[in-house]
Design a protein around this motif. Structure first.
Motif, mmCIF file in Angstrom:
data_model
loop_
_atom_site.group_PDB
_atom_site.id
_atom_site.type_symbol
_atom_site.label_atom_id
_atom_site.label_comp_id
_atom_site.label_asym_id
_atom_site.label_seq_id
_atom_site.Cartn_x
_atom_site.Cartn_y
_atom_site.Cartn_z
ATOM 1 N N SER A 132 46.783 24.836 -66.761
ATOM 2 C CA SER A 132 47.782 25.875 -67.072
ATOM 3 C C SER A 132 48.611 25.513 -68.312
ATOM 4 O O SER A 132 49.219 26.388 -68.922
ATOM 5 N N GLU A 145 47.350 30.470 -64.898
ATOM 6 C CA GLU A 145 48.769 30.410 -64.530
ATOM 7 C C GLU A 145 49.096 29.119 -63.777
ATOM 8 O O GLU A 145 50.129 28.516 -64.016
ATOM 9 N N SER A 146 48.226 28.755 -62.835
ATOM 10 C CA SER A 146 48.456 27.542 -62.053
ATOM 11 C C SER A 146 47.151 27.108 -61.390
ATOM 12 O O SER A 146 46.245 27.915 -61.191
#
Length: 163
Positions: free
Chosen positions: A31, A38-39
């Protein structure tokens, strides 16, 4: 539905292989580099990173978000990390090789050795602009990812610049 079986981008980094490996060897750091990720979280029961480690990734493109599940299929310290995405069957990898200057060459692949799942092809065509557009987005994302890894690796850890 046509797609590229292999997408590849490369960059040379003015930092030692060990420094680059430190940055790329844990998928949870993706990320920091990728514009789509995003993660990333290791799945329950997985505490260390190596072959067989499973993880979940939250991804974003514009307003669209989706989750994927990965499993590390190759983990060769200071050489390569590769993972297969369950939903679309593709294998992503980062391979590093030393340069004669002391720097590091990074190659990122998105390979579809078993094709791409019909489910993923349909989603790409219906929600991600089609195969050609999404391939362009993937290539741009790969270049972005590699440049951000390069910048981070070279900060405070780069080799002396050659003149």
């Amino acid at each position: 539905m046509s797609y590229e079986k292999l997408i590849e981008e490369r960059v040379d980094v003015n930092a030692a292989v060990g420094r680059v490996w430190e940055l790329i060897s844990d998928p949870r750091r993706m990320s920091e580099w990728s514009p789509q990720v995003e993660s990333v979280r290791l799945r329950d029961g997985h505490e260390t990173v190596g072959v067989g480690t499973e993880f979940t990734s939250l991804n974003r493109l514009g307003e669209l978000t989706w989750t994927t599940h990965g499993r590390i299929v190759r983990f060769e310290p200071e050489q390569e990390i590769a993972f297969r995405v369950t939903e679309n069957w593709v294998v992503w990898s980062l391979r590093i090789t030393p340069l004669p200057t002391g720097g590091t060459h990074i190659t990122q692949h998105r390979h579809a050795p078993d094709g791409i799942s019909p489910y993923s092809l349909e989603l790409t065509d219906n929600y991600l602009g089609g195969q050609q557009e999404f391939t362009r987005v993937l290539r741009d994302g790969m270049r972005h990812t590699l440049q951000h890894i390069r910048i981070t690796a070279e900060q405070d850890h780069g080799l002396s610049r050659l003149t």
